[in-house]
Design an enzyme around this catalytic site. Sequence first.
Site, PDB file in Angstrom:
ATOM      1  N   LYS A 171       0.376   0.042  -5.449  1.00  0.00           N
ATOM      2  CA  LYS A 171       0.214  -1.542  -5.757  1.00  0.00           C
ATOM      3  C   LYS A 171       0.756  -1.987  -7.087  1.00  0.00           C
ATOM      4  CE  LYS A 171      -2.275  -5.125  -4.216  1.00  0.00           C
ATOM      5  NZ  LYS A 171      -2.236  -5.976  -2.991  1.00  0.00           N
ATOM      6  N   ASP A 228      -7.072   8.598  -0.199  1.00  0.00           N
ATOM      7  CA  ASP A 228      -8.307   8.833   0.417  1.00  0.00           C
ATOM      8  C   ASP A 228      -8.690   7.837   1.773  1.00  0.00           C
ATOM      9  OD1 ASP A 228     -10.818   9.664   0.899  1.00  0.00           O
ATOM     10  OD2 ASP A 228     -11.685   9.078  -1.077  1.00  0.00           O
TER      11      ASP A 228
END
Length: 334
Positions: A171, A228
């Site tokens: 990101k 995750d």
Amino acid sequence: MKHKITLIPGDGIGPEVTSATQRLLEAAGADIEWDVVEAGANVLKIHGTTLPDQVLDSIKRTKVALKGPITTPVGEGFTSVNVTLRKQLNLFANVRPISSKYGISSKYLDVDMVIVRENTEDVYSGLEQDIAPGVAQTLKIITTVASDRIARFAFEYAKRENRKTVHAVHKANIMKKSDGLFLKSCRQIAKEFPGIEYREVIVDNCAMQMVMRPEQFDVLVLTNLYGDIISDLGAGLVGGLGLVPGANYGENLAVFEAVHGSAPDIAGKNIANPLAVMLSAEQMMRYLGEDHVANHMKHAIIVLLTEKQYLTPDMGGKATTTELTDALIREIVH
Ligand code: NAI
């Protein structure tokens, strides 16, 4: 060859699925001396800690562990045993193969990707504070050392396993410094592997692409939090958490565990799906050079999933954990 392996049964469904896995390993011909050590909420009262020294000592000694899931309380209480274990043992790479080849209750038939998640830093630094009433802060730590290391691991893995593409998931459009640093490492390391195509994808787009066209992904390398979340998304594509194995690798030791947690909602009911831990154990046997044991296990699992007679409820069946395990063992010894 006899192997000494640490076993952490874990919390919730952990003891049910790890003991089923021990039975399967034995039936498949594995010669293992288990060093069983306990960690998690259950040992807090006895040892005053959720991660007693003997757990770390045992893994440092045996260099290989099979681990059940361990509960982490939400919002308050003790810090995650899983995160501490990975940090203390420097288990920097979490590898999670996500494949739809078993065709269980999945809308997708051509998913075959591997998540390579950095395991030691990011927002899992544990550096959190209340900085004013109603204002809390968590520090996201990204370093070049850890980013280079996980990027190199991902490319080496891709090369070894004859994979074609590595996607760096980030990101960096928003977190220009931290995710920017991660991306810089990935770009740099990619140059050392000209035979593997290197691509980049922003994490939110990655989530959508995985649902729309998961077949485009091969190896994905991600920082801790994205890894995750994206691996649970991946599990959802291929029939759920009960089917996705995992391994945590350090420099010279490895801890094998499923992606799923302790599933308190079904604990103690003998209906948990043990296949994710069994597939993790299969990876463990390959890591130990025991391919013949791993092949026996894999074959039995494929037969079970193809015949669809002894599936646990999460896979659309009615079998118990014990019935599924018995069927696997019958397949191996028949
Ligand atoms: P979870 O993975 O335990 O459960 C999510 C859902 O999937 C539940 O509905 C559960 O019943 C189902 N599920 C998970 N594993 C299954 C299996 N083997 N067979 C059948 N159904 C299965 O995730 P949740 O509820 O978010 O976490 C529960 C606890 O586990 C938390 O304390 C969390 O911190 C911990 N956890 C531990 C992990 C580890 O030790 N590596 C990993 C993820 C969570």
